[in-house]
Design an enzyme around this catalytic site. Sequence first.
Site, PDB file in Angstrom:
ATOM      1  N   LYS A  27      -2.201   6.129  -4.310  1.00  0.00           N
ATOM      2  CA  LYS A  27      -3.252   7.172  -4.086  1.00  0.00           C
ATOM      3  C   LYS A  27      -2.829   8.554  -4.664  1.00  0.00           C
ATOM      4  CE  LYS A  27      -3.693   5.008   0.301  1.00  0.00           C
ATOM      5  NZ  LYS A  27      -2.276   4.409   0.472  1.00  0.00           N
ATOM      6  N   ASP A  59       0.806  -1.180   0.025  1.00  0.00           N
ATOM      7  CA  ASP A  59       0.104  -0.047   0.074  1.00  0.00           C
ATOM      8  C   ASP A  59       0.960   1.097   0.039  1.00  0.00           C
ATOM      9  OD1 ASP A  59      -2.895   1.215   0.613  1.00  0.00           O
ATOM     10  OD2 ASP A  59      -1.516   2.048   1.825  1.00  0.00           O
TER      11      ASP A  59
END
Length: 309
Positions: A76, A42
């Site tokens: 992101k 992530d």
Amino acid sequence: MAITLNNGFKMPIIGLGVWRMEGKEIRDLITNSIKLGYCHFDCAADYKNEAEVGEALAEAFKTGLVKREDLFITTKLWNSDHGHVVEACRDSLKKLQLDYLDLYLVHFPVATKHTGVGATGSAMDEDGVLDIDTTISLETTWHAMEDLVSLGLARSIGISNYDIFLTRDCLAYSKVKPAVNQIETHPYFQRDSLVKFCQKHGICVTAHTPLGGAVANTEWFGTVSVLDDPVLKGLAEKYKKTVAQIALRWGIQRNTVVIPKSSKVERLKENFEVFDFELSKEDMDLLKELDRNYRTNQPAKFWGINLYA
């Protein structure tokens, strides 16, 4: 163990968050974690380490340690790039040395003053408050996110730090439904209504602070650590596991993806060893009583405004 997303792709139920990881340690961290069995990483443009992650991944592919198709890579979109979604995604891909992302998330549901693609600045106004851009709607941002799927840059797209209202709106205006909502959730901040709402509507929930931020958030935000809780400590003794393993297992049994962060090999190994036991219904109910509605990640400290108010 994986969760099947609403578009059919599978997302490993445990991953490694790389927030606050720097320079050289990234390469060792990713290499060691892959060797331990991690295949889900992530990332985020705002973590300012995508290039280092990319170097580590390229090395892992080159040496045959792992194949690209065996990994699940998330990154992101930062707040300052809401008006430049495709460019920002391409910038992240270039830094990560990848052709596609498994998942691209809107990091926060707020557009801020643009500071240059991939620059991930948080511009402040003259009062020292986050300079929020009121000309770009979340709907506009989302439709640009949908273009990433059409372009083959991201297999799945999702949201992060969205509450029920914003998630409902996204479901209403989306053509490509959000596959994931990544939020802070742990035994002290269970957010049961939001978790159940997302799951009811086919959105996988990822817990970005599954251990309540532990020491790191205590240092940054002065928050209390879940890992010091006596009930969790008692269950750790009962199951002959660590407190962190109990907290992670609780998250997994809620059908949420967990992405703990650690730079220590022994902790990486420990956090991954959560599939050889199961918490009883009684103990899950016991942990439900720990909820304090207690958020440990507090960006207001840096932004001069509480976006959760």
